[in-house]
Write a protein that holds these residues in place. Structure first.
Motif, PDB file in Angstrom:
ATOM      1  N   LEU A   4      57.048  89.108  57.789  1.00 27.19           N
ATOM      2  CA  LEU A   4      57.015  87.654  57.774  1.00 27.19           C
ATOM      3  C   LEU A   4      56.015  87.212  58.834  1.00 27.19           C
ATOM      4  N   VAL A   5      55.051  86.416  58.441  1.00 25.34           N
ATOM      5  CA  VAL A   5      53.990  86.011  59.355  1.00 25.34           C
ATOM      6  C   VAL A   5      54.004  84.494  59.499  1.00 25.34           C
ATOM      7  N   GLU A   6      54.279  84.048  60.741  1.00 31.41           N
ATOM      8  CA  GLU A   6      54.307  82.622  61.031  1.00 31.41           C
ATOM      9  C   GLU A   6      52.930  82.138  61.492  1.00 31.41           C
ATOM     10  N   SER A   7      52.675  80.870  61.256  1.00 32.33           N
ATOM     11  CA  SER A   7      51.448  80.242  61.752  1.00 32.33           C
ATOM     12  C   SER A   7      51.699  78.752  61.925  1.00 32.33           C
ATOM     13  N   GLY A   8      50.788  78.100  62.643  1.00 33.60           N
ATOM     14  CA  GLY A   8      50.862  76.653  62.780  1.00 33.60           C
ATOM     15  C   GLY A   8      51.329  76.150  64.121  1.00 33.60           C
ATOM     16  N   GLY A   9      51.724  77.058  65.007  1.00 39.00           N
ATOM     17  CA  GLY A   9      52.162  76.615  66.322  1.00 39.00           C
ATOM     18  C   GLY A   9      50.995  76.109  67.147  1.00 39.00           C
ATOM     19  N   GLY A  10      51.325  75.510  68.294  1.00 38.89           N
ATOM     20  CA  GLY A  10      50.268  75.016  69.165  1.00 38.89           C
ATOM     21  C   GLY A  10      50.809  74.126  70.253  1.00 38.89           C
ATOM     22  N   LEU A  11      49.892  73.490  70.955  1.00 39.61           N
ATOM     23  CA  LEU A  11      50.227  72.575  72.040  1.00 39.61           C
ATOM     24  C   LEU A  11      50.008  71.151  71.555  1.00 39.61           C
ATOM     25  N   VAL A  12      51.066  70.345  71.640  1.00 37.85           N
ATOM     26  CA  VAL A  12      50.973  68.951  71.207  1.00 37.85           C
ATOM     27  C   VAL A  12      51.652  68.066  72.252  1.00 37.85           C
ATOM     28  N   GLN A  13      51.476  66.763  72.084  1.00 36.87           N
ATOM     29  CA  GLN A  13      52.134  65.818  72.972  1.00 36.87           C
ATOM     30  C   GLN A  13      53.423  65.308  72.343  1.00 36.87           C
ATOM     31  N   ALA A  14      54.307  64.818  73.165  1.00 33.86           N
ATOM     32  CA  ALA A  14      55.552  64.241  72.670  1.00 33.86           C
ATOM     33  C   ALA A  14      55.249  63.140  71.661  1.00 33.86           C
ATOM     34  N   GLY A  15      55.990  63.166  70.556  1.00 37.16           N
ATOM     35  CA  GLY A  15      55.790  62.197  69.494  1.00 37.16           C
ATOM     36  C   GLY A  15      54.876  62.681  68.380  1.00 37.16           C
ATOM     37  N   ASP A  16      54.145  63.758  68.634  1.00 33.16           N
ATOM     38  CA  ASP A  16      53.241  64.317  67.632  1.00 33.16           C
ATOM     39  C   ASP A  16      54.014  65.112  66.580  1.00 33.16           C
ATOM     40  N   SER A  17      53.273  65.589  65.594  1.00 30.97           N
ATOM     41  CA  SER A  17      53.836  66.396  64.516  1.00 30.97           C
ATOM     42  C   SER A  17      53.111  67.733  64.412  1.00 30.97           C
ATOM     43  N   LEU A  18      53.821  68.710  63.887  1.00 30.55           N
ATOM     44  CA  LEU A  18      53.259  70.025  63.580  1.00 30.55           C
ATOM     45  C   LEU A  18      53.921  70.531  62.311  1.00 30.55           C
ATOM     46  N   ARG A  19      53.202  71.365  61.584  1.00 31.50           N
ATOM     47  CA  ARG A  19      53.803  72.042  60.443  1.00 31.50           C
ATOM     48  C   ARG A  19      53.638  73.540  60.599  1.00 31.50           C
ATOM     49  N   LEU A  20      54.769  74.223  60.634  1.00 31.23           N
ATOM     50  CA  LEU A  20      54.766  75.679  60.696  1.00 31.23           C
ATOM     51  C   LEU A  20      54.840  76.249  59.287  1.00 31.23           C
ATOM     52  N   SER A  21      54.203  77.402  59.117  1.00 33.19           N
ATOM     53  CA  SER A  21      54.253  78.112  57.848  1.00 33.19           C
ATOM     54  C   SER A  21      54.693  79.546  58.092  1.00 33.19           C
ATOM     55  N   CYS A  22      55.333  80.118  57.099  1.00 37.35           N
ATOM     56  CA  CYS A  22      55.749  81.520  57.173  1.00 37.35           C
ATOM     57  C   CYS A  22      55.581  82.133  55.795  1.00 37.35           C
ATOM     58  N   THR A  23      54.767  83.179  55.734  1.00 35.02           N
ATOM     59  CA  THR A  23      54.501  83.845  54.464  1.00 35.02           C
ATOM     60  C   THR A  23      55.027  85.268  54.509  1.00 35.02           C
ATOM     61  N   ALA A  24      55.707  85.665  53.450  1.00 39.00           N
ATOM     62  CA  ALA A  24      56.245  87.021  53.346  1.00 39.00           C
ATOM     63  C   ALA A  24      55.228  87.929  52.666  1.00 39.00           C
ATOM     64  N   SER A  25      55.206  89.182  53.098  1.00 31.67           N
ATOM     65  CA  SER A  25      54.201  90.122  52.593  1.00 31.67           C
ATOM     66  C   SER A  25      54.541  90.661  51.215  1.00 31.67           C
ATOM     67  N   GLU A  26      55.826  90.602  50.852  1.00 29.83           N
ATOM     68  CA  GLU A  26      56.238  91.154  49.573  1.00 29.83           C
ATOM     69  C   GLU A  26      56.640  90.062  48.605  1.00 29.83           C
ATOM     70  N   ARG A  27      56.159  90.189  47.391  1.00 27.31           N
ATOM     71  CA  ARG A  27      56.399  89.184  46.364  1.00 27.31           C
ATOM     72  C   ARG A  27      57.882  89.010  46.073  1.00 27.31           C
ATOM     73  N   THR A  28      58.640  90.108  46.223  1.00 28.67           N
ATOM     74  CA  THR A  28      60.071  90.058  45.917  1.00 28.67           C
ATOM     75  C   THR A  28      60.808  89.101  46.848  1.00 28.67           C
ATOM     76  N   PHE A  29      60.189  88.767  47.981  1.00 33.52           N
ATOM     77  CA  PHE A  29      60.840  87.865  48.923  1.00 33.52           C
ATOM     78  C   PHE A  29      60.535  86.402  48.641  1.00 33.52           C
ATOM     79  N   SER A  30      59.855  86.152  47.557  1.00 31.78           N
ATOM     80  CA  SER A  30      59.603  84.753  47.220  1.00 31.78           C
ATOM     81  C   SER A  30      60.912  84.022  46.943  1.00 31.78           C
ATOM     82  N   SER A  31      61.951  84.749  46.540  1.00 32.95           N
ATOM     83  CA  SER A  31      63.221  84.120  46.198  1.00 32.95           C
ATOM     84  C   SER A  31      64.303  84.347  47.247  1.00 32.95           C
TER      85      SER A  31
END
Length: 121
Positions: A4-31
């Motif tokens: 499982l590989v996460e991405s999208g983190g970072g440094l932001v200010q209070a009140g801001d928004s972020l979107r994290l993503s996580c992709t699985a390496s195996e297709r069987t984990f889509s469900s």
């Protein structure tokens, strides 16, 4: 072994928004059931949000309810965490988790390496 590989983190200010993503390496984990957890410095890892395999049911911790939204795109084998109105207390390493059987606030078998989210005041 699924990765499982996460991405999208970072440094932001209070009140801001972020979107994290996580992709699985195996297709069987889509469900698989998927979730987000976080761990702040000096604290135990805590549950943030979860989503069932179909996306039909979601769960949130009280601390993020109304500010964070978990969603998934099974065609892309990816789960997302949209974080709005971020607060300094949201600062933590955020981890993606997955399990073919477990759905809820604990008990996930597979984990990502984490992505750092830092919210400055």
């Amino acid at each position: 072994q699924v990765q499982l590989v996460e991405s999208g983190g970072g440094l932001v200010q209070a009140g801001d928004s972020l979107r994290l993503s996580c992709t699985a390496s195996e297709r069987t984990f889509s469900s698989a059931h998927k979730a987000w957890f976080r761990q702040a410095p000096g604290k135990e890892r805590e549950f943030v949000a979860a989503i069932t395999s179909s996306g039909g049911k979601t769960y949130y911790s009280d601390s993020v309810e109304g500010r964070f939204t978990i969603s998934r795109d099974n065609a892309k084998n990816t789960v997302y965490l949209q974080m709005n109105s971020l607060k300094p207390e949201d600062t933590a390493v955020y981890y993606c988790a997955a399990d073919p059987s477990i759905a809820g606030t604990s008990g996930y078998q597979y984990w990502g390496q984490g992505t750092q989210v830092t919210v400055s005041s």
